[in-house]
Design a protein around this motif. Structure first.
Motif, PDB file in Angstrom:
ATOM      1  N   LEU A   1       0.715  -1.029   0.046  1.00 59.64           N
ATOM      2  CA  LEU A   1       0.147  -0.159  -0.191  1.00 59.64           C
ATOM      3  C   LEU A   1       0.939   1.220   0.023  1.00 59.64           C
ATOM      4  CD1 LEU A   1      -2.722  -1.011   2.639  1.00 59.64           C
ATOM      5  CD2 LEU A   1      -2.632  -1.179   0.035  1.00 59.64           C
ATOM      6  N   ASP A   2       1.971   1.296   0.856  1.00 64.12           N
ATOM      7  CA  ASP A   2       2.711   2.447   0.853  1.00 64.12           C
ATOM      8  C   ASP A   2       4.276   2.182   1.382  1.00 64.12           C
ATOM      9  OD1 ASP A   2       3.384   5.199   0.549  1.00 64.12           O
ATOM     10  OD2 ASP A   2       2.253   5.990   2.447  1.00 64.12           O
ATOM     11  N   VAL A   3       5.003   2.904   0.917  1.00 62.58           N
ATOM     12  CA  VAL A   3       6.608   2.904   1.429  1.00 62.58           C
ATOM     13  C   VAL A   3       6.877   4.288   1.682  1.00 62.58           C
ATOM     14  CG1 VAL A   3       8.923   2.341   0.683  1.00 62.58           C
ATOM     15  CG2 VAL A   3       6.923   1.003  -0.323  1.00 62.58           C
ATOM     16  N   ILE A   4       7.577   4.320   2.920  1.00 67.33           N
ATOM     17  CA  ILE A   4       8.155   5.662   3.521  1.00 67.33           C
ATOM     18  C   ILE A   4       9.601   5.450   3.477  1.00 67.33           C
ATOM     19  CG2 ILE A   4       7.841   7.384   5.122  1.00 67.33           C
ATOM     20  CD1 ILE A   4       5.137   6.307   5.847  1.00 67.33           C
ATOM     21  N   ARG A   5      10.436   6.480   2.932  1.00 65.27           N
ATOM     22  CA  ARG A   5      11.786   6.291   3.224  1.00 65.27           C
ATOM     23  C   ARG A   5      11.904   7.326   4.338  1.00 65.27           C
ATOM     24  NH1 ARG A   5      14.675   7.735  -1.832  1.00 65.27           N
ATOM     25  NH2 ARG A   5      14.576   5.497  -2.240  1.00 65.27           N
ATOM     26  N   ILE A   6      12.584   6.872   5.508  1.00 64.89           N
ATOM     27  CA  ILE A   6      12.515   7.266   6.728  1.00 64.89           C
ATOM     28  C   ILE A   6      13.465   8.623   6.776  1.00 64.89           C
ATOM     29  CG2 ILE A   6      13.328   7.360   9.214  1.00 64.89           C
ATOM     30  CD1 ILE A   6      12.260   4.340   8.983  1.00 64.89           C
ATOM     31  N   ARG A   7      14.558   8.673   5.850  1.00 64.87           N
ATOM     32  CA  ARG A   7      15.668   9.598   5.825  1.00 64.87           C
ATOM     33  C   ARG A   7      14.983  10.847   5.295  1.00 64.87           C
ATOM     34  NH1 ARG A   7      18.889  11.218   1.790  1.00 64.87           N
ATOM     35  NH2 ARG A   7      18.346   9.242   0.629  1.00 64.87           N
ATOM     36  N   THR A   8      14.093  10.688   4.169  1.00 65.10           N
ATOM     37  CA  THR A   8      14.028  11.825   3.381  1.00 65.10           C
ATOM     38  C   THR A   8      12.268  12.240   3.522  1.00 65.10           C
ATOM     39  OG1 THR A   8      13.312  10.579   1.408  1.00 65.10           O
ATOM     40  CG2 THR A   8      15.603  11.507   1.723  1.00 65.10           C
ATOM     41  N   GLY A   9      11.582  11.028   4.032  1.00 65.28           N
ATOM     42  CA  GLY A   9      10.128  11.413   4.270  1.00 65.28           C
ATOM     43  C   GLY A   9       9.437  10.919   2.827  1.00 65.28           C
ATOM     44  N   GLU A  10      10.166  10.580   1.814  1.00 63.00           N
ATOM     45  CA  GLU A  10       9.677  10.432   0.531  1.00 63.00           C
ATOM     46  C   GLU A  10       8.568   9.168   0.704  1.00 63.00           C
ATOM     47  OE1 GLU A  10      12.757  11.416  -2.664  1.00 63.00           O
ATOM     48  OE2 GLU A  10      13.133   9.605  -1.233  1.00 63.00           O
ATOM     49  N   ARG A  11       7.397   9.376  -0.027  1.00 61.49           N
ATOM     50  CA  ARG A  11       6.333   8.138  -0.108  1.00 61.49           C
ATOM     51  C   ARG A  11       6.151   7.671  -1.538  1.00 61.49           C
ATOM     52  NH1 ARG A  11       2.475   9.322   4.839  1.00 61.49           N
ATOM     53  NH2 ARG A  11       1.781   7.172   4.077  1.00 61.49           N
ATOM     54  N   GLY A  12       5.846   6.385  -1.470  1.00 56.05           N
ATOM     55  CA  GLY A  12       5.302   5.862  -2.502  1.00 56.05           C
ATOM     56  C   GLY A  12       6.484   5.131  -3.445  1.00 56.05           C
ATOM     57  N   PRO A  13       6.342   5.003  -4.829  1.00 59.05           N
ATOM     58  CA  PRO A  13       7.299   4.390  -5.609  1.00 59.05           C
ATOM     59  C   PRO A  13       8.706   4.953  -5.698  1.00 59.05           C
ATOM     60  CG  PRO A  13       5.166   4.244  -6.782  1.00 59.05           C
ATOM     61  CD  PRO A  13       5.040   5.272  -5.411  1.00 59.05           C
ATOM     62  N   ILE A  14       8.647   6.208  -5.511  1.00 60.11           N
ATOM     63  CA  ILE A  14       9.787   7.016  -5.419  1.00 60.11           C
ATOM     64  C   ILE A  14      10.718   6.596  -4.261  1.00 60.11           C
ATOM     65  CG2 ILE A  14       9.056   8.870  -4.101  1.00 60.11           C
ATOM     66  CD1 ILE A  14      10.811  10.659  -6.465  1.00 60.11           C
ATOM     67  N   ALA A  15      10.057   6.152  -3.263  1.00 58.62           N
ATOM     68  CA  ALA A  15      10.820   5.758  -2.171  1.00 58.62           C
ATOM     69  C   ALA A  15      11.494   4.238  -2.089  1.00 58.62           C
ATOM     70  CB  ALA A  15       9.827   5.662  -0.747  1.00 58.62           C
ATOM     71  N   LEU A  16      11.073   3.668  -3.174  1.00 54.62           N
ATOM     72  CA  LEU A  16      11.558   2.071  -3.433  1.00 54.62           C
ATOM     73  C   LEU A  16      13.211   2.453  -3.630  1.00 54.62           C
ATOM     74  CD1 LEU A  16       9.111   0.459  -5.440  1.00 54.62           C
ATOM     75  CD2 LEU A  16       9.504   0.261  -2.739  1.00 54.62           C
TER      76      LEU A  16
END
Length: 112
Positions: free
Chosen positions: A97-112
């Protein structure tokens, strides 16, 4: 996005990693696992005694993939893990459903 969980022979992890990197899929988690399937364990002999190994060693690979790379990822994992023998493993695909890159706060496919 999908989450692929593959339970495979430990000896196949490096081949799977190389195949996924070849698809430009970076970032996977590998952990040791034990389990059994159709082989239902196996009988071993040690110093003349027989005993049953109920749970066989496996490796659990978890990788998140964008939808457009799902089929290619499944194909290369299947090919790299295949020996043709019982106990090659399983691949599970679940919606992500969602992905969050902790370091930058990016969400969604860009956080992969």
């Amino acid at each position: 996005m999908k989450l692929i969980t593959a339970l495979v022979r430990p000896s196949k992890v490096d081949a799977i990693k190389a195949a996924l990197v070849g698809l430009e899929l970076v970032g996977m988690t590998v952990s040791d696992a034990r389990g059994f399937g159709r082989q239902k364990g196996q009988v071993e002999r040690y110093r003349g005694n027989e005993f049953t190994v109920d749970f066989l060693p496996k490796s659990k690979i978890v990788v998140a993939v964008p939808d457009e790379k799902l089929e290619a990822a499944l194909s290369v994992i299947s090919e790299a893990a295949h020996t043709g023998e019982i106990g090659d493993g399983k691949i599970f695909v679940t919606p992500l459903l969602d992905v969050i890159r902790i370091r930058t706060g990016e969400r969604g496919p860009i956080a992969l």
